[in-house]
Design a protein around this motif. Structure first.
Motif, PDB file in Angstrom:
ATOM      1  N   ALA A  53     -16.356   1.876  15.555  1.00 53.42           N
ATOM      2  CA  ALA A  53     -15.933   2.994  14.715  1.00 53.42           C
ATOM      3  C   ALA A  53     -17.138   3.782  14.226  1.00 53.42           C
ATOM      4  O   ALA A  53     -17.120   5.016  14.219  1.00 53.42           O
ATOM      5  CB  ALA A  53     -15.110   2.489  13.536  1.00 53.42           C
ATOM      6  N   LEU A  54     -18.194   3.091  13.824  1.00 56.55           N
ATOM      7  CA  LEU A  54     -19.373   3.799  13.333  1.00 56.55           C
ATOM      8  C   LEU A  54     -20.110   4.533  14.441  1.00 56.55           C
ATOM      9  O   LEU A  54     -20.614   5.634  14.243  1.00 56.55           O
ATOM     10  CB  LEU A  54     -20.323   2.816  12.645  1.00 56.55           C
ATOM     11  CG  LEU A  54     -19.909   2.389  11.240  1.00 56.55           C
ATOM     12  CD1 LEU A  54     -20.862   1.325  10.719  1.00 56.55           C
ATOM     13  CD2 LEU A  54     -19.900   3.574  10.311  1.00 56.55           C
ATOM     14  N   VAL A  55     -20.170   3.943  15.619  1.00 55.79           N
ATOM     15  CA  VAL A  55     -20.961   4.527  16.694  1.00 55.79           C
ATOM     16  C   VAL A  55     -20.188   5.604  17.446  1.00 55.79           C
ATOM     17  O   VAL A  55     -20.756   6.636  17.810  1.00 55.79           O
ATOM     18  CB  VAL A  55     -21.434   3.416  17.662  1.00 55.79           C
ATOM     19  CG1 VAL A  55     -22.067   3.993  18.896  1.00 55.79           C
ATOM     20  CG2 VAL A  55     -22.395   2.485  16.946  1.00 55.79           C
ATOM     21  N   LEU A  58     -16.876   7.908  14.308  1.00 52.39           N
ATOM     22  CA  LEU A  58     -17.390   8.700  13.204  1.00 52.39           C
ATOM     23  C   LEU A  58     -18.085   9.985  13.679  1.00 52.39           C
ATOM     24  O   LEU A  58     -17.787  11.057  13.146  1.00 52.39           O
ATOM     25  CB  LEU A  58     -18.329   7.863  12.338  1.00 52.39           C
ATOM     26  CG  LEU A  58     -18.864   8.549  11.091  1.00 52.39           C
ATOM     27  CD1 LEU A  58     -17.727   8.830  10.141  1.00 52.39           C
ATOM     28  CD2 LEU A  58     -19.907   7.676  10.420  1.00 52.39           C
ATOM     29  N   PRO A  59     -18.975   9.950  14.670  1.00 52.00           N
ATOM     30  CA  PRO A  59     -19.568  11.222  15.112  1.00 52.00           C
ATOM     31  C   PRO A  59     -18.547  12.190  15.708  1.00 52.00           C
ATOM     32  O   PRO A  59     -18.629  13.401  15.478  1.00 52.00           O
ATOM     33  CB  PRO A  59     -20.579  10.798  16.176  1.00 52.00           C
ATOM     34  CG  PRO A  59     -20.865   9.381  15.904  1.00 52.00           C
ATOM     35  CD  PRO A  59     -19.626   8.812  15.311  1.00 52.00           C
ATOM     36  N   VAL A  60     -17.569  11.681  16.429  1.00 49.09           N
ATOM     37  CA  VAL A  60     -16.538  12.557  16.989  1.00 49.09           C
ATOM     38  C   VAL A  60     -15.721  13.184  15.869  1.00 49.09           C
ATOM     39  O   VAL A  60     -15.414  14.383  15.892  1.00 49.09           O
ATOM     40  CB  VAL A  60     -15.637  11.768  17.970  1.00 49.09           C
ATOM     41  CG1 VAL A  60     -14.442  12.592  18.405  1.00 49.09           C
ATOM     42  CG2 VAL A  60     -16.447  11.324  19.172  1.00 49.09           C
ATOM     43  N   GLU A  65     -14.448  17.910  12.500  1.00 51.54           N
ATOM     44  CA  GLU A  65     -14.376  18.558  11.194  1.00 51.54           C
ATOM     45  C   GLU A  65     -15.270  19.786  11.149  1.00 51.54           C
ATOM     46  O   GLU A  65     -14.918  20.806  10.559  1.00 51.54           O
ATOM     47  CB  GLU A  65     -14.756  17.573  10.087  1.00 51.54           C
ATOM     48  CG  GLU A  65     -13.751  16.461   9.876  1.00 51.54           C
ATOM     49  CD  GLU A  65     -12.398  16.961   9.392  1.00 51.54           C
ATOM     50  OE1 GLU A  65     -12.339  17.988   8.687  1.00 51.54           O
ATOM     51  OE2 GLU A  65     -11.390  16.330   9.731  1.00 51.54           O
ATOM     52  N   LEU A  66     -16.455  19.713  11.771  1.00 48.96           N
ATOM     53  CA  LEU A  66     -17.362  20.859  11.821  1.00 48.96           C
ATOM     54  C   LEU A  66     -16.744  22.006  12.610  1.00 48.96           C
ATOM     55  O   LEU A  66     -16.797  23.175  12.183  1.00 48.96           O
ATOM     56  CB  LEU A  66     -18.694  20.442  12.446  1.00 48.96           C
ATOM     57  CG  LEU A  66     -19.747  21.535  12.572  1.00 48.96           C
ATOM     58  CD1 LEU A  66     -20.219  21.944  11.182  1.00 48.96           C
ATOM     59  CD2 LEU A  66     -20.906  21.028  13.392  1.00 48.96           C
TER      60      LEU A  66
END
Length: 125
Positions: A53-55, A58-60, A65-66
């Protein structure tokens, strides 16, 4: 949790009134149950899931969101005003011109023709 034994029917579905329900003896929660051998691997699975989840997730999610924030910004400050400008200065005059053309080309000749037909029939004074 209570210390009372749970009453369950031996088969799934509604209980059979002919057979009394059997009581399952309460077991000590500190002793491992032989029916759950995968319980020992749960902390490792949870750690791997958190790492994934962190790797990966989260970035996706942050990138999504961006992109969504940039889309809202563009819609609010660029696309919305451009749409209002086009509607006021392009679409409204075109609709007005179409209405004028329709009146002159379709409605006026139809009105004159209906007058002629009604006069020929003697229904118009």
């Amino acid at each position: 949790m209570t210390d009372r034994p749970t009453l369950r029917s031996p088969l799934p579905g509604p209980p059979n009134p002919a057979t009394p329900p059997t009581a399952r003896p309460a077991r000590d929660p500190r002793t491992p149950d032989p029916a759950e051998p995968a319980a020992a691997a749960l902390p490792l699975v949870a750690a791997v899931a958190r790492g994934v989840a962190l790797v990966l997730v989260l970035p996706v999610r942050l990138l999504w969101e961006l992109i969504a924030a940039a889309g809202r910004l563009l819609r609010r400050h660029l696309i919305g005003p451009a749409g209002r400008f086009l509607r006021r200065w392009l679409l409204a005059p075109l609709v007005w011109a179409l209405a004028c053309w329709t009146r002159r080309s379709v409605l006026d000749p139809a009105r004159l023709a209906s007058r002629e037909v009604l006069s020929a029939l003697g229904l118009r004074r």
